[in-house]
Design an enzyme around this catalytic site. Structure first.
Site, mmCIF file in Angstrom:
data_model
loop_
_atom_site.group_PDB
_atom_site.id
_atom_site.type_symbol
_atom_site.label_atom_id
_atom_site.label_comp_id
_atom_site.label_asym_id
_atom_site.label_seq_id
_atom_site.Cartn_x
_atom_site.Cartn_y
_atom_site.Cartn_z
ATOM 1 N N ASP A 36 9.298 2.622 0.743
ATOM 2 C CA ASP A 36 8.183 3.279 1.419
ATOM 3 C C ASP A 36 8.242 2.859 2.886
ATOM 4 O OD1 ASP A 36 5.850 4.206 2.472
ATOM 5 O OD2 ASP A 36 4.598 3.630 0.765
ATOM 6 N N TYR A 46 0.852 -1.190 0.000
ATOM 7 C CA TYR A 46 0.000 0.000 0.000
ATOM 8 C C TYR A 46 0.883 1.234 0.000
ATOM 9 C CZ TYR A 46 -3.530 3.437 1.455
ATOM 10 O OH TYR A 46 -4.361 4.542 1.539
ATOM 11 N N LYS A 72 3.927 8.442 10.086
ATOM 12 C CA LYS A 72 3.545 7.673 11.282
ATOM 13 C C LYS A 72 4.483 7.834 12.477
ATOM 14 C CE LYS A 72 0.844 4.501 8.486
ATOM 15 N NZ LYS A 72 -0.568 4.375 8.702
HETATM 16 C C1 LIG Z 1 3.474 1.985 3.522
HETATM 17 C C2 LIG Z 1 2.520 3.130 3.435
HETATM 18 N N1 LIG Z 1 2.703 4.074 2.525
HETATM 19 C C3 LIG Z 1 1.892 5.138 2.416
HETATM 20 C C4 LIG Z 1 0.818 5.272 3.250
HETATM 21 C C5 LIG Z 1 -0.075 6.454 3.115
HETATM 22 O O1 LIG Z 1 0.095 7.321 4.196
HETATM 23 P P1 LIG Z 1 -1.069 8.322 4.652
HETATM 24 O O2 LIG Z 1 -2.187 7.494 5.184
HETATM 25 O O3 LIG Z 1 -0.407 9.196 5.690
HETATM 26 O O4 LIG Z 1 -1.452 9.097 3.422
HETATM 27 C C6 LIG Z 1 0.572 4.321 4.228
HETATM 28 C C7 LIG Z 1 -0.571 4.436 5.147
HETATM 29 O O5 LIG Z 1 -0.897 3.576 5.920
HETATM 30 C C8 LIG Z 1 1.446 3.201 4.330
HETATM 31 O O6 LIG Z 1 1.256 2.239 5.227
#
Ligand SMILES: Cc1ncc(COP(=O)(O)O)c(C=O)c1O
Length: 410
Positions: free
Chosen positions: A220, A125, A248
């Site tokens: 990521d 994700y 986070k």
């Molecule tokens: C690995 C990863 N990338 C990107 C995101 C997107 O972040 P946001 O929810 O702050 O837009 C998330 C959200 O859970 C994530 O787990």
């Protein structure tokens, strides 16, 4: 008031609760019930909720005025702290959400290489936006398909999707399309789907194949960053990407994200590549990042979190075994995934969980009723605020929940 009663679709599957207060490792709902929290706001409350150092820093920052449309010293302090903590990147930019930070890295990869394609992996994700919220098209080796009505089909034409941990699929795609691939984006641990670890050498393989083909490697680290080690998964696995995204755990719960990496790539943001945002690098965000990183570097909690997570996993296994419940746990102690299996004993595996997917959300609901707050999708997050007493109390509560769950099983 809200469609579905929520402000993020991820919450649609959660048991309905209104939380009045969150402090440390606990939550209290409007009826006064107490919960031990293993969701941590989907990860951000790594220091526990309402950490006093972070709260004070953010309050002081907001007293000084929130956004000015210019720079503030706090912003530079936060950037410095982040680069020092991570060690490998040379520059950073702040954003508000992980979704946006991901977008910036994809744009940088395309701008730097002059190539159109991005390779991502199945079941990861990277945010909810049109050009990256995709799955692999049924029956296709690597074509992307959208995941939501209303998605712009053209937006993901330039995205390849292949299974993760699959060296052969990756090698084959690079042989065919390598000269078109601007970048490869991966969660270094697949936290968003089963907390699956990379196979031995897989991240290193991605590093080598991207170097060989002149593509940009993007980690990521929105979940793994500052959680699995101070330097994130790059430190844990000893593999350095070209760019990475963070969010986070970086800021004690404050909404802020970042992307960081090699100077020659990052500098493109000041040389024609558009990255903007009214709230980027706000004084509060900067204060939240700097104070969180100060807490994490002054007294690194990683061993403690690891010990707690290991003890929790061990305890969960014994509870499951005592009730003859098949419970599969996998991932790392700081963030692991639980699923109910049809087998009879708990085990840890390196693969994707083969589970009875409809059963775990039911267990999560019963856990909530017993005062253990977890995500229906299976992830358990451990914070630095969880105590030995929490551990004992959690396992008592889990024991009651599992007893009820086992009784209700067909
Ligand atoms: C690995 C990863 N990338 C990107 C995101 C997107 O972040 P946001 O929810 O702050 O837009 C998330 C959200 O859970 C994530 O787990």
């Amino acid at each position: 008031v809200f469609p579905g009663g929520v402000n993020s679709n991820v919450r649609l599957t959660a048991p309905r609760r209104f939380f009045r207060r969150a402090a440390g490792s606990h939550l209290w709902d409007e009826d006064g019930n107490d919960y031990i929290d293993y969701l941590l706001g989907q990860g951000p409350a790594f220091l526990g909720h309402a950490h006093p150092v972070v709260n004070r820093a953010v309050a002081t920052a907001s007293d000084l005025g929130m956004v000015t449309g210019a720079q503030c010293v706090e912003e530079v302090e936060a950037g410095d702290a982040l680069l020092q903590a991570l060690r490998w990147p040379e520059q950073v930019r702040f954003a508000v959400s992980g979704s946006e930070a991901v977008q910036a890295t994809l744009r940088l990869a395309r701008a730097a290489t002059g190539r159109p394609k991005i390779l991502r992996f199945e079941r990861h994700y990277h945010g909810w936006l049109d050009n990256i919220a995709v799955e692999r098209a049924t029956g296709s080796q690597h074509r992307a398909a959208g995941v939501t009505p209303g998605q712009v089909a053209g937006a993901y034409e330039d995205v390849f999707v292949i299974p993760w941990n699959d060296v052969d699929a990756c090698r084959e795609l690079f042989e065919e399309e390598g000269s078109n691939i601007a970048g490869v984006i991966t969660e270094p641990i697949m936290f968003n789907n089963g907390a699956v670890l990379p196979k031995d050498g897989f991240l290193q393989f991605l590093r080598e194949i991207t170097v060989a083909h002149g593509s940009v490697l993007i980690f990521d680290e929105v979940i793994s960053g500052f959680r699995v080690a101070l330097g994130g998964a790059a430190e844990l696995f000893g593999v350095t990407p070209d760019l990475a995204t963070y969010g986070k755990a970086m800021a004690g719960g404050w909404p802020v994200a970042a992307f960081a990496g090699r100077r020659d790539l990052m500098e493109l943001c000041a040389d024609g590549v558009l990255h903007a945002g009214t709230f980027n690098g706000s004084r509060m965000a900067a204060a939240a990042v700097a104070s969180t990183l100060h807490v994490l570097t002054r007294d690194p909690p990683y061993e403690r979190v690891q010990d707690y997570g290991e003890a929790l996993m061990k305890g969960l296994r014994s509870v499951a075994d005592a009730h003859s419940l098949g419970l599969r746990l996998q991932g790392v102690p700081a963030a692991f995934h639980a699923s109910v299996t049809t087998g009879s004993s708990s085990q840890e595996t390196g693969g994707t969980p083969v589970s009875a997917p409809s059963l775990y959300p039911r267990l999560a609901r019963i856990l909530a009723d017993e005062g253990v707050w977890v995500a229906a999708r299976g992830i358990w997050y451990v914070s630095t605020a969880h105590t030995a007493r929490d551990l004992e109390e959690s396992l008592d509560r889990v024991d009651k929940a599992v007893a009820t769950f086992a009784r209700e099983l067909p």
